[in-house]
Design an enzyme around this catalytic site. Structure first.
Site, PDB file in Angstrom:
ATOM      1  N   TYR A 100      50.986  49.264  39.125  1.00  0.00           N
ATOM      2  CA  TYR A 100      51.351  47.839  39.016  1.00  0.00           C
ATOM      3  C   TYR A 100      52.862  47.682  38.776  1.00  0.00           C
ATOM      4  O   TYR A 100      53.389  46.581  38.824  1.00  0.00           O
ATOM      5  CB  TYR A 100      50.603  47.129  37.871  1.00  0.00           C
ATOM      6  CG  TYR A 100      49.099  47.108  37.965  1.00  0.00           C
ATOM      7  CD1 TYR A 100      48.441  47.542  39.113  1.00  0.00           C
ATOM      8  CD2 TYR A 100      48.320  46.657  36.908  1.00  0.00           C
ATOM      9  CE1 TYR A 100      47.054  47.533  39.183  1.00  0.00           C
ATOM     10  CE2 TYR A 100      46.937  46.642  36.972  1.00  0.00           C
ATOM     11  CZ  TYR A 100      46.313  47.091  38.111  1.00  0.00           C
ATOM     12  OH  TYR A 100      44.932  47.078  38.170  1.00  0.00           O
TER      13      TYR A 100
ATOM     14  N   LYS B  80      46.656  53.355  34.125  1.00  0.00           N
ATOM     15  CA  LYS B  80      45.818  54.127  35.060  1.00  0.00           C
ATOM     16  C   LYS B  80      46.649  55.094  35.888  1.00  0.00           C
ATOM     17  O   LYS B  80      47.772  54.778  36.299  1.00  0.00           O
ATOM     18  CB  LYS B  80      45.082  53.181  36.024  1.00  0.00           C
ATOM     19  CG  LYS B  80      44.372  52.023  35.363  1.00  0.00           C
ATOM     20  CD  LYS B  80      43.546  51.210  36.343  1.00  0.00           C
ATOM     21  CE  LYS B  80      43.131  49.882  35.735  1.00  0.00           C
ATOM     22  NZ  LYS B  80      44.150  48.834  35.788  1.00  0.00           N
TER      23      LYS B  80
ATOM     24  N   HIS C  91      42.573  55.850  38.320  1.00  0.00           N
ATOM     25  CA  HIS C  91      42.494  54.539  38.991  1.00  0.00           C
ATOM     26  C   HIS C  91      41.403  54.495  40.079  1.00  0.00           C
ATOM     27  O   HIS C  91      40.637  53.547  40.162  1.00  0.00           O
ATOM     28  CB  HIS C  91      43.867  54.203  39.585  1.00  0.00           C
ATOM     29  CG  HIS C  91      44.129  52.750  39.731  1.00  0.00           C
ATOM     30  ND1 HIS C  91      45.382  52.195  39.580  1.00  0.00           N
ATOM     31  CD2 HIS C  91      43.317  51.710  40.027  1.00  0.00           C
ATOM     32  CE1 HIS C  91      45.314  50.886  39.768  1.00  0.00           C
ATOM     33  NE2 HIS C  91      44.072  50.565  40.053  1.00  0.00           N
TER      34      HIS C  91
HETATM   35  N1  LIG Z   1      40.909  49.167  38.647  1.00  0.00           N
HETATM   36  C1  LIG Z   1      41.182  48.536  39.761  1.00  0.00           C
HETATM   37  O1  LIG Z   1      41.086  49.109  40.860  1.00  0.00           O
HETATM   38  C2  LIG Z   1      41.608  47.103  39.705  1.00  0.00           C
HETATM   39  C3  LIG Z   1      41.654  46.347  40.893  1.00  0.00           C
HETATM   40  C4  LIG Z   1      42.017  45.012  40.780  1.00  0.00           C
HETATM   41  C5  LIG Z   1      42.327  44.458  39.544  1.00  0.00           C
HETATM   42  N2  LIG Z   1      42.303  45.224  38.409  1.00  0.00           N
HETATM   43  C6  LIG Z   1      42.603  44.642  37.065  1.00  0.00           C
HETATM   44  O2  LIG Z   1      41.740  43.534  36.874  1.00  0.00           O
HETATM   45  C7  LIG Z   1      42.519  42.407  36.493  1.00  0.00           C
HETATM   46  C8  LIG Z   1      41.842  41.122  36.915  1.00  0.00           C
HETATM   47  O3  LIG Z   1      41.599  41.096  38.312  1.00  0.00           O
HETATM   48  P1  LIG Z   1      42.460  40.195  39.334  1.00  0.00           P
HETATM   49  O4  LIG Z   1      43.788  39.897  38.756  1.00  0.00           O
HETATM   50  O5  LIG Z   1      42.393  40.892  40.635  1.00  0.00           O
HETATM   51  O6  LIG Z   1      41.589  38.881  39.509  1.00  0.00           O
HETATM   52  P2  LIG Z   1      40.787  37.858  38.578  1.00  0.00           P
HETATM   53  O7  LIG Z   1      41.120  38.058  37.141  1.00  0.00           O
HETATM   54  O8  LIG Z   1      39.382  37.881  39.025  1.00  0.00           O
HETATM   55  O9  LIG Z   1      41.383  36.467  39.067  1.00  0.00           O
HETATM   56  C9  LIG Z   1      42.730  36.110  38.874  1.00  0.00           C
HETATM   57  C10 LIG Z   1      42.959  34.794  39.592  1.00  0.00           C
HETATM   58  O10 LIG Z   1      42.163  33.780  38.949  1.00  0.00           O
HETATM   59  C11 LIG Z   1      42.996  32.682  38.598  1.00  0.00           C
HETATM   60  N3  LIG Z   1      42.474  32.129  37.342  1.00  0.00           N
HETATM   61  C12 LIG Z   1      42.434  32.733  36.130  1.00  0.00           C
HETATM   62  N4  LIG Z   1      41.873  31.927  35.223  1.00  0.00           N
HETATM   63  C13 LIG Z   1      41.531  30.796  35.858  1.00  0.00           C
HETATM   64  C14 LIG Z   1      40.909  29.580  35.461  1.00  0.00           C
HETATM   65  N5  LIG Z   1      40.525  29.382  34.183  1.00  0.00           N
HETATM   66  N6  LIG Z   1      40.723  28.613  36.403  1.00  0.00           N
HETATM   67  C15 LIG Z   1      41.097  28.804  37.673  1.00  0.00           C
HETATM   68  N7  LIG Z   1      41.692  29.934  38.124  1.00  0.00           N
HETATM   69  C16 LIG Z   1      41.908  30.916  37.220  1.00  0.00           C
HETATM   70  C17 LIG Z   1      44.379  33.267  38.445  1.00  0.00           C
HETATM   71  O11 LIG Z   1      45.358  32.300  38.728  1.00  0.00           O
HETATM   72  P3  LIG Z   1      46.560  31.979  37.678  1.00  0.00           P
HETATM   73  O12 LIG Z   1      47.224  33.273  37.356  1.00  0.00           O
HETATM   74  O13 LIG Z   1      47.416  31.031  38.424  1.00  0.00           O
HETATM   75  O14 LIG Z   1      45.885  31.352  36.482  1.00  0.00           O
HETATM   76  C18 LIG Z   1      44.396  34.343  39.552  1.00  0.00           C
HETATM   77  O15 LIG Z   1      44.672  33.762  40.810  1.00  0.00           O
HETATM   78  C19 LIG Z   1      43.856  42.672  37.195  1.00  0.00           C
HETATM   79  O16 LIG Z   1      44.884  41.837  36.714  1.00  0.00           O
HETATM   80  C20 LIG Z   1      44.021  44.132  36.897  1.00  0.00           C
HETATM   81  O17 LIG Z   1      44.471  44.312  35.565  1.00  0.00           O
HETATM   82  C21 LIG Z   1      41.936  46.538  38.482  1.00  0.00           C
END
Ligand SMILES: NC(=O)c1ccc[n+]([C@@H]2O[C@H](COP(=O)([O-])OP(=O)(O)OC[C@H]3O[C@@H](n4cnc5c(N)ncnc54)[C@H](OP(=O)(O)O)[C@@H]3O)[C@@H](O)[C@H]2O)c1
Length: 281
Positions: A53, A78, A111
């Site tokens: 990241y 990770k 990861h």
């Molecule tokens: N291990 C892996 O392979 C892997 C892969 C992907 C992700 N991750 C981790 O998982 C974390 C979360 O996943 P993600 O970032 O992909 O997606 P997510 O948390 O499912 O969704 C994030 C999105 O949701 C929006 N959001 C958040 N709260 C909201 C609410 N109350 N109402 C409306 N929209 C809302 C955010 O917009 P705003 O920011 O504008 O609020 C952003 O666009 C990542 O940040 C990362 O740390 C790990």
């Protein structure tokens, strides 16, 4: 709610993690630090980062600048796929730690398993040794299927404390969750909100949300909590960060949990990244 009200999971190594954390993907630089500090001040205690990241520096800076003592915060990172070879993995974990500027990390994950590359057991041995050296408190994996975890346990005798996988109402991971639970591994959910895709407009979830005067997002995150899954929603918006923690003043009924279960679909992943095939470096 007060910060201390976030319950914790006890891991199979005796350490604890909050039942909900904060995703930091795409939160970088000064703006990223500000978002993370806002999240900490709204009550988040676990920050989920990764070498890839390119924000371990921002995470460390947020932790150091925050008024919350270090021992009440949890920092996760990770190991990327390109550094699975043992010697490279050791150096990469050290590098992650130096990038944060912290004395230790709370959780370090592999990861992706990258099974075609076939080096994840070496990588796991490096994590085991980093834990022994005190660089990381707990160790785990991400995107590991049961067969990958079976291999780790067979080859090293050490089970991961955590398995972080894609998990949302559209991709509920029943089999993986059952496997993890059997091995006392906490399942963590990445993209718990489906990265703000169509999931956030689902009619069935909307009906449940209206019943409790909650948002769809709060219903989704409550569902994760009731499944015993550690979700790590990301938001750059302080108001949404706060809303996303307001999960502990209501409970979904068995019927509602069953209704959400019916949303599960085999093609429910956001980007079709099946860890048996997909590799990330
Ligand atoms: N291990 C892996 O392979 C892997 C892969 C992907 C992700 N991750 C981790 O998982 C974390 C979360 O996943 P993600 O970032 O992909 O997606 P997510 O948390 O499912 O969704 C994030 C999105 O949701 C929006 N959001 C958040 N709260 C909201 C609410 N109350 N109402 C409306 N929209 C809302 C955010 O917009 P705003 O920011 O504008 O609020 C952003 O666009 C990542 O940040 C990362 O740390 C790990």
């Amino acid at each position: 709610m007060s910060r201390a009200d976030i319950p914790t999971f006890t891991l199979n190594d005796g350490n604890h993690l909050p039942v909900i954390g904060f995703g930091t993907y795409q939160l970088n630089g000064r703006e990223g630090i500000d978002s993370m500090m806002a999240a900490i001040s709204r009550g988040y205690r676990l920050l989920d980062s990764a070498f890839n990241y390119e924000n371990e520096g921002a995470v460390g800076q947020a932790v150091r600048q925050s008024e919350v003592p270090r021992d009440q915060l949890f920092v996760a990172s990770k190991l990327p796929g390109r550094h699975h070879k043992y010697d490279q993995a050791v150096v990469t974990i050290e590098e992650s730690l130096y990038r944060t500027g912290l004395d230790y990390l709370d959780l370090y994950l592999i990861h992706w398993p990258n099974p075609k590359q076939g080096l994840f057991v070496e990588a796991w041995q490096a994590l085991i040794d980093a834990q022994k050296r005190g660089l990381v408190k707990s160790i785990g994996v991400s995107n590991f299927l049961p067969e990958h975890i079976d291999t780790l346990i067979k080859e090293t005798g050490v089970a991961p404390a955590v398995n972080q996988v894609e998990l949302s109402p559209y991709f509920a991971q029943d089999k993986q969750r059952a496997f993890d639970a059997k091995h006392n591994i906490v399942t963590e959910a990445w993209s718990p909100l489906g990265r703000a895709s169509a999931l956030l407009e689902d009619q069935h979830l909307q009906e449940i949300a209206a019943r409790y005067d909650k948002s769809i997002v709060q219903i989704i995150l409550r569902w994760h909590f009731q499944l015993g899954v550690l979700a790590i929603p990301k938001s750059s918006n302080p108001e949404r960060q706060k809303q996303n923690l307001e999960l502990f003043d209501f409970a979904l009924s068995d019927d509602e949990m069953a209704a959400i279960k019916r949303l599960d679909r085999p093609d429910g992943r956001i980007n079709d990244q099946d860890p048996a095939e997909y590799e990330e470096f």
